[in-house]
Design a protein around this motif. Structure first.
Motif, PDB file in Angstrom:
ATOM      1  N   ASP A   9       0.859  -1.184   0.000  1.00 46.82           N
ATOM      2  CA  ASP A   9       0.000   0.000   0.000  1.00 46.82           C
ATOM      3  C   ASP A   9       0.896   1.235   0.000  1.00 46.82           C
ATOM      4  O   ASP A   9       1.892   1.281   0.727  1.00 46.82           O
ATOM      5  CB  ASP A   9      -0.901  -0.007   1.243  1.00 46.82           C
ATOM      6  CG  ASP A   9      -2.088   0.932   1.120  1.00 46.82           C
ATOM      7  OD1 ASP A   9      -1.881   2.113   0.781  1.00 46.82           O
ATOM      8  OD2 ASP A   9      -3.224   0.490   1.386  1.00 46.82           O
ATOM      9  N   GLU A  11      -0.052   4.309   0.882  1.00 48.89           N
ATOM     10  CA  GLU A  11      -0.529   5.322   1.814  1.00 48.89           C
ATOM     11  C   GLU A  11      -0.055   5.003   3.236  1.00 48.89           C
ATOM     12  O   GLU A  11      -0.425   3.961   3.792  1.00 48.89           O
ATOM     13  CB  GLU A  11      -2.062   5.381   1.799  1.00 48.89           C
ATOM     14  CG  GLU A  11      -2.654   5.786   0.459  1.00 48.89           C
ATOM     15  CD  GLU A  11      -4.176   5.774   0.481  1.00 48.89           C
ATOM     16  OE1 GLU A  11      -4.749   5.487   1.556  1.00 48.89           O
ATOM     17  OE2 GLU A  11      -4.773   6.044  -0.558  1.00 48.89           O
ATOM     18  N   SER A  14      -2.800   4.044   5.730  1.00 46.14           N
ATOM     19  CA  SER A  14      -3.335   2.690   5.541  1.00 46.14           C
ATOM     20  C   SER A  14      -2.356   1.643   6.059  1.00 46.14           C
ATOM     21  O   SER A  14      -2.755   0.639   6.661  1.00 46.14           O
ATOM     22  CB  SER A  14      -3.628   2.443   4.060  1.00 46.14           C
ATOM     23  OG  SER A  14      -4.631   3.313   3.589  1.00 46.14           O
ATOM     24  N   ASP A  56      -3.399  -3.008  -1.865  1.00 45.01           N
ATOM     25  CA  ASP A  56      -4.149  -1.845  -2.335  1.00 45.01           C
ATOM     26  C   ASP A  56      -4.311  -1.948  -3.846  1.00 45.01           C
ATOM     27  O   ASP A  56      -3.404  -2.397  -4.554  1.00 45.01           O
ATOM     28  CB  ASP A  56      -3.374  -0.569  -1.966  1.00 45.01           C
ATOM     29  CG  ASP A  56      -4.166   0.694  -2.278  1.00 45.01           C
ATOM     30  OD1 ASP A  56      -5.401   0.597  -2.435  1.00 45.01           O
ATOM     31  OD2 ASP A  56      -3.543   1.765  -2.370  1.00 45.01           O
ATOM     32  N   THR A  80      -7.501  -4.062  -0.600  1.00 44.02           N
ATOM     33  CA  THR A  80      -7.889  -2.898   0.194  1.00 44.02           C
ATOM     34  C   THR A  80      -7.927  -1.690  -0.729  1.00 44.02           C
ATOM     35  O   THR A  80      -6.976  -1.450  -1.473  1.00 44.02           O
ATOM     36  CB  THR A  80      -6.896  -2.646   1.346  1.00 44.02           C
ATOM     37  OG1 THR A  80      -5.599  -2.357   0.802  1.00 44.02           O
ATOM     38  CG2 THR A  80      -6.794  -3.866   2.253  1.00 44.02           C
ATOM     39  N   THR A  81      -9.012  -0.938  -0.698  1.00 41.72           N
ATOM     40  CA  THR A  81      -9.133   0.202  -1.602  1.00 41.72           C
ATOM     41  C   THR A  81     -10.236   1.141  -1.129  1.00 41.72           C
ATOM     42  O   THR A  81     -11.103   0.757  -0.351  1.00 41.72           O
ATOM     43  CB  THR A  81      -9.448  -0.269  -3.039  1.00 41.72           C
ATOM     44  OG1 THR A  81      -9.502   0.856  -3.914  1.00 41.72           O
ATOM     45  CG2 THR A  81     -10.770  -0.997  -3.088  1.00 41.72           C
ATOM     46  N   LYS A 101     -11.934   1.016   2.215  1.00 39.09           N
ATOM     47  CA  LYS A 101     -11.411   2.002   3.174  1.00 39.09           C
ATOM     48  C   LYS A 101     -12.430   3.125   3.400  1.00 39.09           C
ATOM     49  O   LYS A 101     -13.082   3.545   2.451  1.00 39.09           O
ATOM     50  CB  LYS A 101     -10.107   2.612   2.648  1.00 39.09           C
ATOM     51  CG  LYS A 101      -8.983   1.627   2.410  1.00 39.09           C
ATOM     52  CD  LYS A 101      -7.780   2.345   1.795  1.00 39.09           C
ATOM     53  CE  LYS A 101      -6.637   1.405   1.470  1.00 39.09           C
ATOM     54  NZ  LYS A 101      -5.504   2.109   0.829  1.00 39.09           N
TER      55      LYS A 101
END
Length: 233
Positions: A9, A11, A14, A56, A80-81, A101
């Motif tokens: 990921d 970010e 995150s 992600d 995950t998004t 998310k």
């Protein structure tokens, strides 16, 4: 048993949340955090014991979906998004789950708990040729192929019809069909597959077993007839 996992990921926020949640689950072990697909590829090559990816989808240069599709012998994945429109494509590659998310710890835990069933799905490929392990309501059933009449897709579940019993399990129809021996089980419809040895008669649009009538979809009829011709007793 611990499952080793990798966060992929770009970010930092995150990464922080995932790292925190993973640390609170005693059967997960974090092996690394990667900012992009290139870093992730290097980690996976360096350690082929990675069991689970938290991946992600919206990342620079290459999307998480494209990256995952490029992997050979890919680990289990939870996408995950922040974008819900990728959900269908994510499940088309048999993702364990899809976390939108921001997600709560409870939602995270629901996702990772599915790994147990996924492992059962994987184990069926190396089990004895005469049975399959099926998890239903926290109980694992040993189902012998000779007793399995047909399977039916039912939303997020698959119903397995046996002699005098029906077992409902939380898995995909395609995963279940892959786990069954193709020389015995044949698809007749988008939602049905039948055990050849249980077929009593066949008409234009349905298969009859001892106690059930199973539809034959137009899309699957030709392949079904070819299967019957090839597997005459």
């Amino acid at each position: 048993m611990k499952y080793t996992c990798l966060i992929i990921d770009d970010e930092p926020s995150s990464q922080f949340i995932l790292k925190k949640f993973i640390s609170e689950v005693n059967f997960l072990e974090l092996k690394g955090i990667c900012n992009n697909a290139n870093e992730a590829l290097q980690c996976i090559k360096a350690d082929n014991r990675i069991d689970l990816l938290f991946l992600d989808i919206n990342m620079p240069r290459i999307s998480g979906l494209s990256f995952y599709k490029s992997l050979k012998n890919a680990p289990i994945v939870i996408f995950t998004t922040a974008y819900s429109e990728f959900a269908v494509e994510a499940f088309e590659v048999n993702a364990l789950d899809y976390l939108l998310k921001p997600f709560s710890f409870h939602r995270f835990l629901t996702a990772v708990n599915k790994i147990e069933l996924k492992e059962i799905d994987n184990e069926t490929k190396i089990h004895s040729n005469d049975f399959i392990l099926i998890k239903s309501n926290k109980v694992v059933h040993k189902v012998y192929f000779k007793d399995l009449i047909f399977i039916e897709a039912s939303g997020d579940y698959v119903n397995l019809y046996l002699n005098g019993e029906t077992i409902k399990t939380n898995t995909t129809f395609s995963a279940m069909l892959t786990a069954l021996p193709s020389e015995f089980f044949v698809r007749t419809h988008k939602s049905f597959a039948v055990n050849n040895s249980k077929i009593k008669s066949v008409s234009a649009n349905q298969v009859t077993t001892l106690n059930h009538k199973i539809p034959i979809g137009l899309k699957y009829r030709k392949e079904f007839i070819v299967f019957l011709e090839r597997n005459k007793h």
